[in-house]
Design a protein around this motif. Structure first.
Motif, PDB file in Angstrom:
ATOM      1  N   LYS A 162       0.523  -0.690   0.114  1.00  0.00           N
ATOM      2  CA  LYS A 162       0.564  -0.307   0.197  1.00  0.00           C
ATOM      3  C   LYS A 162       0.947   1.258  -0.258  1.00  0.00           C
ATOM      4  N   HIS A 163       2.553   0.952   0.877  1.00  0.00           N
ATOM      5  CA  HIS A 163       3.132   2.792   1.143  1.00  0.00           C
ATOM      6  C   HIS A 163       3.523   2.639  -0.235  1.00  0.00           C
ATOM      7  N   ARG A 164       3.787   1.445  -1.072  1.00  0.00           N
ATOM      8  CA  ARG A 164       4.808   1.477  -2.731  1.00  0.00           C
ATOM      9  C   ARG A 164       3.689   2.785  -3.072  1.00  0.00           C
ATOM     10  N   ILE A 165       2.845   2.822  -3.547  1.00  0.00           N
ATOM     11  CA  ILE A 165       1.759   3.194  -4.047  1.00  0.00           C
ATOM     12  C   ILE A 165       1.597   4.877  -3.643  1.00  0.00           C
ATOM     13  N   TYR A 166       1.113   4.229  -2.491  1.00  0.00           N
ATOM     14  CA  TYR A 166       0.286   6.006  -1.921  1.00  0.00           C
ATOM     15  C   TYR A 166       1.414   6.657  -1.293  1.00  0.00           C
ATOM     16  N   GLU A 167       2.661   6.305  -0.955  1.00  0.00           N
ATOM     17  CA  GLU A 167       3.761   7.218  -0.544  1.00  0.00           C
ATOM     18  C   GLU A 167       4.382   7.841  -1.757  1.00  0.00           C
ATOM     19  N   PRO A 168       4.161   7.747  -3.196  1.00  0.00           N
ATOM     20  CA  PRO A 168       4.621   8.248  -4.199  1.00  0.00           C
ATOM     21  C   PRO A 168       4.102   9.465  -4.498  1.00  0.00           C
ATOM     22  N   ARG A 169       2.685   8.753  -4.481  1.00  0.00           N
ATOM     23  CA  ARG A 169       1.230   9.969  -4.622  1.00  0.00           C
ATOM     24  C   ARG A 169       1.555  11.312  -4.315  1.00  0.00           C
ATOM     25  N   ILE A 170       1.484  11.101  -2.176  1.00  0.00           N
ATOM     26  CA  ILE A 170       1.123  12.018  -1.454  1.00  0.00           C
ATOM     27  C   ILE A 170       2.115  12.633  -1.847  1.00  0.00           C
ATOM     28  N   CYS A 171       3.357  12.414  -1.586  1.00  0.00           N
ATOM     29  CA  CYS A 171       4.788  13.232  -1.947  1.00  0.00           C
ATOM     30  C   CYS A 171       4.337  14.175  -2.703  1.00  0.00           C
ATOM     31  N   LYS A 172       3.829  13.873  -4.310  1.00  0.00           N
ATOM     32  CA  LYS A 172       3.986  14.458  -5.185  1.00  0.00           C
ATOM     33  C   LYS A 172       2.836  15.319  -5.324  1.00  0.00           C
ATOM     34  N   GLN A 173       1.382  14.829  -4.384  1.00  0.00           N
ATOM     35  CA  GLN A 173       0.398  15.792  -4.469  1.00  0.00           C
ATOM     36  C   GLN A 173       0.352  16.678  -3.260  1.00  0.00           C
ATOM     37  N   ASN A 174       1.053  16.760  -2.989  1.00  0.00           N
ATOM     38  CA  ASN A 174       1.790  17.355  -1.540  1.00  0.00           C
ATOM     39  C   ASN A 174       3.134  18.080  -1.317  1.00  0.00           C
ATOM     40  N   ALA A 175       3.577  18.270  -2.252  1.00  0.00           N
ATOM     41  CA  ALA A 175       4.440  19.027  -2.543  1.00  0.00           C
ATOM     42  C   ALA A 175       4.862  20.465  -1.736  1.00  0.00           C
ATOM     43  N   PRO A 176       6.080  21.072  -1.188  1.00  0.00           N
ATOM     44  CA  PRO A 176       7.232  20.696  -0.828  1.00  0.00           C
ATOM     45  C   PRO A 176       7.154  19.276   0.334  1.00  0.00           C
ATOM     46  N   VAL A 177       7.839  18.365  -0.091  1.00  0.00           N
ATOM     47  CA  VAL A 177       8.190  16.912   1.267  1.00  0.00           C
ATOM     48  C   VAL A 177       9.574  17.401   1.768  1.00  0.00           C
ATOM     49  N   VAL A 178       9.725  17.211   3.413  1.00  0.00           N
ATOM     50  CA  VAL A 178      10.384  17.237   4.204  1.00  0.00           C
ATOM     51  C   VAL A 178      11.472  15.870   4.806  1.00  0.00           C
ATOM     52  N   ILE A 179      12.486  15.169   4.694  1.00  0.00           N
ATOM     53  CA  ILE A 179      12.109  13.555   4.764  1.00  0.00           C
ATOM     54  C   ILE A 179      13.943  14.085   5.821  1.00  0.00           C
ATOM     55  N   CYS A 180      13.827  12.632   6.311  1.00  0.00           N
ATOM     56  CA  CYS A 180      15.420  13.140   7.587  1.00  0.00           C
ATOM     57  C   CYS A 180      15.996  12.388   6.607  1.00  0.00           C
ATOM     58  N   SER A 181      16.736  12.145   5.874  1.00  0.00           N
ATOM     59  CA  SER A 181      18.423  12.328   6.151  1.00  0.00           C
ATOM     60  C   SER A 181      18.063  11.964   3.247  1.00  0.00           C
ATOM     61  N   GLU A 182      19.594  11.155   3.165  1.00  0.00           N
ATOM     62  CA  GLU A 182      19.701  11.880   1.270  1.00  0.00           C
ATOM     63  C   GLU A 182      19.284  10.564   1.481  1.00  0.00           C
ATOM     64  N   ASP A 183      19.287   9.076   1.693  1.00  0.00           N
ATOM     65  CA  ASP A 183      19.330   8.033   1.874  1.00  0.00           C
ATOM     66  C   ASP A 183      17.964   7.691   1.430  1.00  0.00           C
ATOM     67  N   ASP A 184      17.225   8.247   2.403  1.00  0.00           N
ATOM     68  CA  ASP A 184      15.439   7.820   2.517  1.00  0.00           C
ATOM     69  C   ASP A 184      15.350   8.265   1.254  1.00  0.00           C
ATOM     70  N   LYS A 185      15.661   9.466   1.127  1.00  0.00           N
ATOM     71  CA  LYS A 185      15.504  10.428  -0.463  1.00  0.00           C
ATOM     72  C   LYS A 185      16.002   9.673  -1.149  1.00  0.00           C
ATOM     73  N   ASN A 186      16.788   8.731  -1.296  1.00  0.00           N
ATOM     74  CA  ASN A 186      17.148   8.307  -2.389  1.00  0.00           C
ATOM     75  C   ASN A 186      16.154   7.040  -2.708  1.00  0.00           C
ATOM     76  N   TYR A 187      15.727   6.665  -1.877  1.00  0.00           N
ATOM     77  CA  TYR A 187      15.641   5.914  -1.633  1.00  0.00           C
ATOM     78  C   TYR A 187      13.884   5.811  -2.446  1.00  0.00           C
ATOM     79  N   LEU A 188      12.856   7.154  -2.252  1.00  0.00           N
ATOM     80  CA  LEU A 188      11.828   7.019  -2.791  1.00  0.00           C
ATOM     81  C   LEU A 188      12.112   7.822  -4.339  1.00  0.00           C
TER      82      LEU A 188
END
Length: 396
Positions: A162-188
């Motif tokens: 569910k998150h594999r679909i939901y997370e990228p969609r919500i990030c795009k819909q609610n830009a800007p998005v903040v995240i805690c590390s470059e590693d997690d950013k690169n994963y997305l």
């Protein structure tokens, strides 16, 4: 600026320390913060009362756990993660609406992906809105599903897809998005390259002056026998790490080594491991003092995502750290020069014995090196200022 900060639960010094640190940094930069948070029990109410020492305006929404669980049950058939369903509430929407009517805000800061469902309330009024997802939950569940068993494994698999679909969609819909590390950013970005200009990194941060031990005290050679690990102990990655430490590492060490596990909400499953060599301290008022009462911090994280605040805390308090590679993920690469990295139980045990034989001078050099990396890269105010500048809020 006037900032409306919307969180799924009250700020505290354990599992919700990022919220605490960000709000304190906001106020140090001169911003006026209003906090809106769910409360689920009396402990949450007490936590919010403590927040009044540094937040003037606090609103809470009482959400019975049965209602959140009912939301999850009904959400099983929907393409929405259970975490999101858990936080669905008309009362929360109404409370946010009231805040927006009572005061003019310059910024709405929404903590966690599961609270992004309320971002539209500010955006439709034209208020600049940031969603701080903290870490990638797709990444979190991808790893957790490989370590869990039974019903927990089934739920982790369900949440992953569910998150594999939901997370990228919500990030795009609610830009800007903040995240805690470059590693997690690169994963997305690997999942959704179109998010390249949407996600901004704000390192997990810590109050340097509060946590830092200027005078580091080190036990004598051969007497560094007190090991410790900390975390909220009903959180899956911490449970997995604690069990691994107790069952795989401790049997490899001589009897004089003792392990103290610090943190609230310890599960009954973990408490069964209590013994002469393993002690569960539970919640403590002063985490700094509890950590300083030990000699070596071990962080055997095997699953999860994001930057581990426990590494920041143990570093500044002045403990040598043994960690798995995953435990220091997201922290500046210079930390590798000072933390003892080991990904197998045997190597963790060998590092414990090695640290116990290091001269005070050499061990102190490692500890001071850890501190310097954290001070340089994870200071509360500097992390927030850097992120806000990137988002267009300028400071002289």
């Amino acid at each position: 600026m006037r900032i409306l900060y919307i969180a799924p639960s009250p700020a505290n010094s354990m599992g919700r320390i990022r919220t605490q640190n960000i709000i304190r940094a906001m106020q140090q930069l001169g911003h006026d913060v209003t906090l809106v948070s769910f409360v689920y029990n009396d402990y949450d109410v007490i936590a919010l009362e403590r927040c009044k020492s540094y937040i003037a305006d606090i609103r809470w929404v009482k959400q019975p756990k049965w209602k959140s669980l009912l939301n999850c049950f009904l959400g099983l058939l929907l393409p929405i993660p259970l975490r999101v369903s858990y936080c669905r509430s008309k009362k929360m929407s109404d409370t946010i609406e009231r805040c927006l009517c009572e005061k003019e805000y310059d910024l709405i800061y929404i903590k966690r992906l599961r609270m992004a469902q309320y971002a539209y309330l500010g955006k439709r009024k034209g208020i600049f809105t940031i969603v701080d997802i903290t870490d990638s939950l797709t990444k979190y569940y991808e790893r957790i599903r490989k370590k869990e068993h039974g019903i927990n494994k089934i739920l982790a698999i369900e949440e992953y897809y569910k998150h594999r679909i939901y997370e990228p969609r919500i990030c795009k819909q609610n830009a800007p998005v903040v995240i805690c590390s470059e590693d997690d950013k690169n994963y997305l970005l690997d999942l959704a390259p179109e998010l390249k200009n949407v996600i901004h990194v704000m390192n997990n941060s810590i109050e340097i002056d509060f946590w830092r031990s200027v005078n580091v005290t080190i036990s004598a050679i051969g007497r560094r026998n007190r090991l410790t690990f900390l975390g909220v102990m009903d959180y899956a990655p911490n449970i997995i790490a604690a069990k691994y430490l107790i069952t795989q590492v401790m049997p490899l060490l001589p009897e004089q080594y003792k392990l103290e596990i610090i943190g609230a909400n310890c599960t009954e499953e973990l408490l069964h491991y209590e013994s002469e060599r393993v002690h569960f301290t539970g919640y403590v008022e002063d985490m700094r003092a509890a950590l300083r009462n030990n000699d070596i911090f071990i962080c055997p994280i095997l699953a999860g995502s994001g930057v581990k605040n426990k590494i920041l805390q143990a570093s500044l308090v002045g403990l040598p750290i043994i960690s798995t590679t995953l435990g220091i993920e997201g922290i500046h690469k210079d930390i590798l020069r000072y933390v003892f990295v080991a990904d197998e139980a045997k190597l963790i045990a060998e590092n414990v014995l090695y640290i116990n034989q290091l001269t005070e001078k050499k061990l102190k050099e490692r500890i001071l090196g850890q501190q310097e990396v954290i001070i340089r890269n994870n200071d509360n105010v500097l992390a927030l200022r850097k992120c806000f500048k990137e988002l267009g809020f300028c400071y002289e």
